[in-house]
Scaffold this active site. Structure first.
Site, PDB file in Angstrom:
ATOM      1  CG  ASP A 101      -2.070  -0.917   1.159  1.00 41.99           C
ATOM      2  OD1 ASP A 101      -2.114  -1.731   0.218  1.00 41.99           O
ATOM      3  OD2 ASP A 101      -2.936  -0.854   2.059  1.00 41.99           O
ATOM      4  CG  HIS A 120       2.283  -0.017   4.370  1.00 44.21           C
ATOM      5  ND1 HIS A 120       2.077  -0.949   5.361  1.00 44.21           N
ATOM      6  CD2 HIS A 120       1.122   0.680   4.252  1.00 44.21           C
ATOM      7  CE1 HIS A 120       0.834  -0.827   5.829  1.00 44.21           C
ATOM      8  NE2 HIS A 120       0.243   0.158   5.174  1.00 44.21           N
TER       9      HIS A 120
END
Length: 280
Positions: A102, A247
């Protein structure tokens, strides 16, 4: 975005009915081993040699001032009903897992993650923020060229339930526009920042032609707990059908980069197939 080229006879069909019942389930396709190759011949199942690559240049500004604009155009209107909860896992795929990243793309960390995935010839999902994607189209194109799924993670990473319907539409729609303009097609998946969904987000996501994807295993890598801790969380949570959250932007992600180099070959050695979902 590049479409899956796997023939119907070599794909595994998956029908999920999250909150809607079997009659309205979404068909999803997971690439088989031929479409998502295992480790290339001669590659040992050990951590990549050498220390983790150091970030290049200066960190990019992640929390940029969101731009304003008119409500975005709709892409692929979805017929009702819409979902009431996101996909969190992909059961029925055998010994398969999904890796997702992400907040990017970030020119400091995303290239290293893409390089590791390419080394082991596996695909992943990247949920990108519009404010990052708009200036890093080359990374979006690299993701698509490698067969990764590029999803929508909003424009500026807000807490979605605090926004009006117009605000949600702007956050999701403008990001879809950037992806569409860069890759020649809008995203088919989206993920709410912080995993904070509400009814408006499900409805607007459906209006934009996207399905909601959450996760099963949270690495909490954004807390920078240490590379070993991230690796342990992934390996401890590994199971058929799980979706792993990591991430590639939003802060110092050197630990996330280094952890991927360690746990990915271990997952492959343990017989897991790293794949991505595709919609019919």
């Amino acid at each position: 975005m590049r479409r899956d080229q796997t023939s119907p006879g070599r794909r595994t069909a998956l029908r999920l009915a999250l909150g809607l019942g079997a009659a309205t389930a979404v068909h999803m396709i997971a690439a088989d081993p031929a479409a998502t190759p295992a480790r290339p011949a001669g590659t040992r199942a050990v951590a990549a040699a050498g220390p983790p690559a150091k970030p290049r240049g200066r960190p990019s500004a992640y929390r940029l001032q969101p731009m304003t604009g008119n409500a975005p155009a709709r892409f692929r209107p979805a017929p009702p009903p819409v979902r009431t909860r996101p996909f969190e896992e992909l059961p029925g795929l055998g010994r398969s897992m999904v890796l997702s990243f992400d907040d990017g793309p970030d020119p400091l960390y995303t290239p290293d993650i893409l390089a590791t995935l390419r080394t082991y010839q596996v695909r992943a999902m990247f949920f990108v923020c519009g404010e990052m994607a708009v200036d890093n189209g080359d990374l979006l194109r690299e993701m698509a060229a490698d067969g990764h799924v590029v999803g929508n993670h909003s424009w500026s990473h807000p807490l979605i339930p605090k926004l009006s319907r117009a605000g949600i539409h702007d956050e999701l729609g403008r990001t879809s526009e950037v992806i569409d303009r860069t890759l020649g097609g809008p995203p088919l998946w989206y993920r709410a920042p912080y995993g904070a969904w509400n009814r408006d987000s499900f409805e607007i996501g459906a209006e934009l032609g996207m399905e909601p994807m959450a996760w099963t295993v949270d690495t909490l890598d954004w807390t920078t707990p240490g590379t070993g801790t991230i690796v342990r969380r992934v390996l401890d949570g590994a199971a058929p059908g799980v979706v792993v959250l990591s991430h590639d932007a939003g802060g110092n992600r050197s630990q996330s980069v280094a952890a991927l180099r360690r746990y990915l070959p271990e997952l492959l050695d343990d017989g897991y197939r790293i794949t991505v979902p595709h919609r019919d």
